[in-house]
Design a protein around this motif. Structure first.
Motif, mmCIF file in Angstrom:
data_model
loop_
_atom_site.group_PDB
_atom_site.id
_atom_site.type_symbol
_atom_site.label_atom_id
_atom_site.label_comp_id
_atom_site.label_asym_id
_atom_site.label_seq_id
_atom_site.Cartn_x
_atom_site.Cartn_y
_atom_site.Cartn_z
ATOM 1 N N PHE A 176 -2.785 2.695 1.789
ATOM 2 C CA PHE A 176 -3.654 2.166 0.640
ATOM 3 C C PHE A 176 -2.962 0.899 0.225
ATOM 4 C CE2 PHE A 176 -6.912 1.513 -2.661
ATOM 5 C CZ PHE A 176 -7.949 1.375 -1.625
ATOM 6 N N TRP A 177 -2.236 1.060 -0.267
ATOM 7 C CA TRP A 177 -2.123 -0.695 -0.876
ATOM 8 C C TRP A 177 -1.631 -0.984 -0.923
ATOM 9 C CZ3 TRP A 177 -4.151 -0.645 -5.964
ATOM 10 C CH2 TRP A 177 -5.231 0.313 -6.387
ATOM 11 N N TRP A 178 -0.368 -0.583 -0.002
ATOM 12 C CA TRP A 178 0.460 -2.481 0.798
ATOM 13 C C TRP A 178 -0.967 -2.457 1.257
ATOM 14 C CZ3 TRP A 178 0.945 -2.369 6.271
ATOM 15 C CH2 TRP A 178 2.254 -3.667 6.846
ATOM 16 N N VAL B 108 -0.648 13.666 2.641
ATOM 17 C CA VAL B 108 -1.979 12.616 2.395
ATOM 18 C C VAL B 108 -1.258 11.497 1.854
ATOM 19 C CG1 VAL B 108 -4.057 12.443 2.980
ATOM 20 C CG2 VAL B 108 -3.562 13.706 4.037
ATOM 21 N N LEU B 109 0.230 12.091 1.015
ATOM 22 C CA LEU B 109 0.086 11.907 -0.352
ATOM 23 C C LEU B 109 0.361 10.021 -0.112
ATOM 24 C CD1 LEU B 109 1.773 13.800 -2.725
ATOM 25 C CD2 LEU B 109 -0.777 12.452 -2.928
ATOM 26 N N PRO B 110 1.552 9.764 0.927
ATOM 27 C CA PRO B 110 1.911 8.758 1.675
ATOM 28 C C PRO B 110 0.335 7.352 2.269
ATOM 29 C CG PRO B 110 3.621 10.116 2.207
ATOM 30 C CD PRO B 110 1.966 10.587 1.477
ATOM 31 N N LYS C 151 -5.775 -0.227 12.918
ATOM 32 C CA LYS C 151 -4.223 -0.072 12.657
ATOM 33 C C LYS C 151 -4.157 1.016 11.644
ATOM 34 C CE LYS C 151 -2.265 -4.147 15.244
ATOM 35 N NZ LYS C 151 -1.474 -4.593 14.631
ATOM 36 N N GLY C 152 -4.851 0.229 10.213
ATOM 37 C CA GLY C 152 -4.783 0.920 9.357
ATOM 38 C C GLY C 152 -5.724 2.946 9.658
ATOM 39 N N PHE C 153 -6.343 2.755 10.017
ATOM 40 C CA PHE C 153 -6.971 3.707 10.032
ATOM 41 C C PHE C 153 -6.349 4.817 11.548
ATOM 42 C CE2 PHE C 153 -9.720 7.529 12.854
ATOM 43 C CZ PHE C 153 -10.236 7.505 11.954
ATOM 44 N N ALA C 154 -5.288 4.516 11.941
ATOM 45 C CA ALA C 154 -3.692 4.429 13.173
ATOM 46 C C ALA C 154 -3.208 5.106 12.749
ATOM 47 C CB ALA C 154 -4.070 3.983 14.253
ATOM 48 N N ALA C 155 -2.914 4.292 11.293
ATOM 49 C CA ALA C 155 -1.377 4.757 10.453
ATOM 50 C C ALA C 155 -1.480 6.123 8.944
ATOM 51 C CB ALA C 155 -1.005 3.461 9.910
ATOM 52 N N GLY D 113 -9.394 -0.276 4.264
ATOM 53 C CA GLY D 113 -10.712 1.326 4.317
ATOM 54 C C GLY D 113 -10.058 2.121 5.736
ATOM 55 N N GLY D 114 -9.371 1.542 6.437
ATOM 56 C CA GLY D 114 -9.418 2.575 7.463
ATOM 57 C C GLY D 114 -8.301 3.671 6.908
ATOM 58 N N VAL D 115 -7.448 3.245 6.683
ATOM 59 C CA VAL D 115 -6.255 4.177 6.164
ATOM 60 C C VAL D 115 -7.599 4.969 4.605
ATOM 61 C CG1 VAL D 115 -4.627 4.702 4.001
ATOM 62 C CG2 VAL D 115 -4.551 2.935 6.174
ATOM 63 N N LEU D 116 -7.799 5.023 4.178
ATOM 64 C CA LEU D 116 -9.293 5.477 3.409
ATOM 65 C C LEU D 116 -9.904 5.870 4.181
ATOM 66 C CD1 LEU D 116 -10.128 5.794 0.487
ATOM 67 C CD2 LEU D 116 -12.024 3.990 0.459
ATOM 68 N N VAL D 117 -10.975 5.111 5.321
ATOM 69 C CA VAL D 117 -11.255 6.968 5.965
ATOM 70 C C VAL D 117 -10.363 7.983 6.673
ATOM 71 C CG1 VAL D 117 -12.974 6.943 8.284
ATOM 72 C CG2 VAL D 117 -12.892 4.974 6.328
ATOM 73 N N ALA D 118 -9.382 7.748 7.088
ATOM 74 C CA ALA D 118 -8.662 8.438 7.503
ATOM 75 C C ALA D 118 -8.356 9.599 6.081
ATOM 76 C CB ALA D 118 -7.024 8.014 8.625
#
Length: 115
Positions: free
Chosen positions: A82-84, A75-77, A17-21, A95-100
């Motif tokens: 990430f922090w959320w 990409v700033l959002p 989900k983090g990666f998709a978001a 980690g998913g958001v970071l990889v995206a």
């Protein structure tokens, strides 16, 4: 002594989900920016429909070299996502958001250097 298991973001639902978001978020931000600019009358001809106006924006962004910088700003959002995820104690989601975000970094570098 056994080593700690490595956490992989794609093995958990929160990570996926983090990666998709993280992948969808910048496109949503860019889309909102274009819609906002179209709504405030940034196009010169008010008789054109939305489809040609969006294609004109695409041509303007790509032709002027602003697509890469605008994508990197969009990409700033992901920083907030990430922090959320970290605040929720979801390291897999973070980690998913970071990889995206790294995927977008590669896209921005490719746009800057190769196109």
């Amino acid at each position: 002594m056994p080593m700690a298991a490595e956490t992989r973001f794609w093995t958990t639902v929160a990570g996926r989900k983090g990666f998709a978001a993280g992948l969808v978020g910048p496109w949503v931000i860019m889309g909102l920016y274009v819609v906002f600019r179209l709504q405030v009358g940034s196009t010169e001809d008010s008789d054109i429909t939305a489809a040609p106006a969006v294609s004109e924006w695409w041509r303007l962004l790509w032709g002027s070299g602003l697509f890469g910088p605008l994508l990197s700003l969009a990409v700033l959002p992901n920083l907030a996502l990430f922090w959320w995820n970290l605040y929720r104690q979801s390291e897999e989601g973070a980690g998913g958001v970071l990889v995206a975000t790294f995927v977008y970094a590669l896209v921005v570098v490719a746009v800057k250097w190769f196109f």
